[in-house]
Design an enzyme around this catalytic site. Structure first.
Site, mmCIF file in Angstrom:
data_model
loop_
_atom_site.group_PDB
_atom_site.id
_atom_site.type_symbol
_atom_site.label_atom_id
_atom_site.label_comp_id
_atom_site.label_asym_id
_atom_site.label_seq_id
_atom_site.Cartn_x
_atom_site.Cartn_y
_atom_site.Cartn_z
ATOM 1 C CB THR A 29 12.490 10.999 2.204
ATOM 2 O OG1 THR A 29 11.343 11.152 3.042
ATOM 3 C CG2 THR A 29 12.832 12.322 1.550
ATOM 4 C CB SER B 27 12.065 16.009 4.431
ATOM 5 O OG SER B 27 12.334 14.923 5.273
ATOM 6 C CD GLN C 133 4.392 -10.686 6.056
ATOM 7 O OE1 GLN C 133 3.360 -11.230 6.392
ATOM 8 N NE2 GLN C 133 4.501 -9.367 5.997
ATOM 9 C CD GLU D 171 1.249 -7.830 6.429
ATOM 10 O OE1 GLU D 171 0.983 -6.692 6.853
ATOM 11 O OE2 GLU D 171 1.908 -8.035 5.408
ATOM 12 C CG ASN E 292 9.197 -6.997 0.870
ATOM 13 O OD1 ASN E 292 10.173 -7.637 0.479
ATOM 14 N ND2 ASN E 292 9.290 -6.083 1.819
ATOM 15 C CG HIS F 16 6.747 -10.402 2.125
ATOM 16 N ND1 HIS F 16 7.883 -9.988 2.797
ATOM 17 C CD2 HIS F 16 5.810 -9.451 2.377
ATOM 18 C CE1 HIS F 16 7.646 -8.841 3.418
ATOM 19 N NE2 HIS F 16 6.398 -8.482 3.173
ATOM 20 C CB CYS G 248 3.996 -6.334 0.366
ATOM 21 S SG CYS G 248 4.123 -6.096 2.144
#
Ligand SMILES: NC(=O)C1=CN([C@@H]2O[C@H](COP(=O)(O)OP(=O)(O)OC[C@H]3O[C@@H](n4cnc5c(N)ncnc54)[C@H](OP(=O)(O)O)[C@@H]3O)[C@@H](O)[C@H]2O)C=CC1
Ligand SMILES: N[C@@H](CC(=O)OP(=O)(O)O)C(=O)O
Length: 346
Positions: free
Chosen positions: A11, A39, A177, A203, A324, A243, A150
């Site tokens: 989801t 969910s 990004q 990151e 990304n 990105h 990514c």
């Protein structure tokens, strides 16, 4: 004949991209979707706040969302794509692998573990054979393989082209990004509109470490990480997807910008894999490209765009861009799934 696949975390932002790319897919058929306990039990249409600009595929809309637990996933599912928050992935992915499921996972947990393949099929497909090491060490019938972060996946193919041809000594990179990288509730509009945020937690370290593993050599037992020096600086900007990165690469051998551009443009794609673009790296001559809005959707969002290749004292500088959530996430997991299938691991 198609392979039945399931999506863990279906989801979410990346889960929705997985559904978009898998419906239709010539080799895979979505047979199960999972999400959190909130969910579970609802139909996918009820559970997911669908944010993609094409409708929820009919074949998925009425599927029941299952709990993210091996007990609830049918045994005839041969491949699971995992797009769970990394803390959840760390807890549940091993349970699925123990039960014999093969997972192509986008989540960051385990990426740098020595026995976990971290692969970009066009760059280091041979690392997939770490699966046998993983199974021996962990006693699993299933397996976990990962695609990279990514931002990492955006710069690694151009760097692979330079490393193969000229040798890499040092890489410095600064990123711009998109907000989708943080997920739907990752940064608020009040934080990001008219602004830029010069910090994305974890990151920089991911870019510095994952790139060395990806460009390392697999000797049949372990991956010997590439030993170039690396430094990354990561920034969030108010683009939606894509990105953009400024890279400085010092090489062992002398290289001109023309030679670097040629090495990148001719770097092979994985022709035999359905989702690999015809040309992996598109090199622009125009100095103001690539740009997120203009270039992120090239080749279904699976190509890497490069531009601004210039000479520096010890190598070259260039800009690169990738979508990304497609090349950087869902598309990368699917490509790894196609590699698993081709190499007979399913
Ligand atoms: N967005 C991006 O560009 C990129 C994201 N990633 C990584 O991919 C992963 C997913 O990211 P994203 O899609 O943005 O995240 P989202 O928060 O949008 O989605 C998370 C998904 O995981 C489910 N989930 C959350 N908690 C649990 C739980 N306790 N048990 C089972 N399922 C759970 C959610 O279900 P529910 O709807 O029920 O809450 C949802 O399906 C993350 O690890 C992220 O770091 C990687 C690269 C790029
Ligand atoms: N951190 C990335 C997205 C991401 O979730 O990365 P990872 O897969 O390494 O957790 C971004 O903000 O753009």
């Amino acid at each position: 004949m198609t392979t039945n696949v399931g999506i863990l975390g279906a989801t979410g932002a990346v889960g929705q991209r997985l559904i978009q790319l898998l419906d239709p897919h010539p080799q895979f058929e979505i047979a199960a979707v999972t999400a959190s306990e909130d969910s579970a039990g609802k139909t996918y249409r009820e559970a997911a706040k669908w944010r993609i600009d094409t409708p929820i595929p009919q074949s998925v809309a009425d599927l029941e969302v299952r709990q993210t637990d091996p007990t609830y996933v049918p045994n005839d599912v041969d491949l699971l794509f995992s797009s769970l928050p990394s803390g959840v992935g760390e807890a549940v992915e091993p349970k699925f692998a123990e039960e014999g499921y093969v997972l192509s996972s986008n989540s960051s947990n385990f990426r740098t573990d020595p026995d976990v393949p971290l692969t970009i099929p066009e760059v280091n497909p041979e690392h997939l054979d770490l699966i046998e090491v993983q199974r021996d060490e962990r006693g699993w019938d299933g397996a976990i393989i990962k695609n990279p972060n990514c931002s990492t996946i955006t710069m690694v193919p151009p760097l692979a082209a330079l490393d193969d041809a000229f040798g890499l000594e040092r890489v410095d990179v600064s990123t711009l990004q998109a907000v989708s990288g943080a997920g739907y509730s990752g940064v608020t509009s009040m934080e990001i509109i008219d602004n830029a945020i010069p910090h994305i937690g974890g990151e920089e370290e991911k870019m510095e470490t994952e790139s060395k593993k990806l460009l390392g050599e697999f000797d049949g037992a372990q991956v010997r990480w590439n030993n170039f020096a690396a430094a990354a600086s990561c920034n969030r900007i108010p683009t939606l997807d894509g990105h953009l990165e400024n890279v400085w690469a010092d090489t062992s051998a002398d290289v001109t910008p023309e030679e670097a551009a040629e090495a990148m443009a001719s770097y092979p794609s994985a022709d035999d894999l359905y989702s690999s673009p015809e040309q992996l790296i598109r090199v622009f001559e125009e100095p103001d490209r690539p740009q997120p809005r203009l270039d992120r959707n090239r080749d279904n969002g699976m190509a890497i765009a490069v531009g601004g290749v210039q000479e520096t004292t010890n190598g070259v500088q260039f800009n690169c861009l990738a979508h990304n959530t497609l090349r950087g996430a869902a598309g990368a997991s699917i490509l790894n799934g196609e590699l698993l299938l081709e190499e007979g691991h399913l």
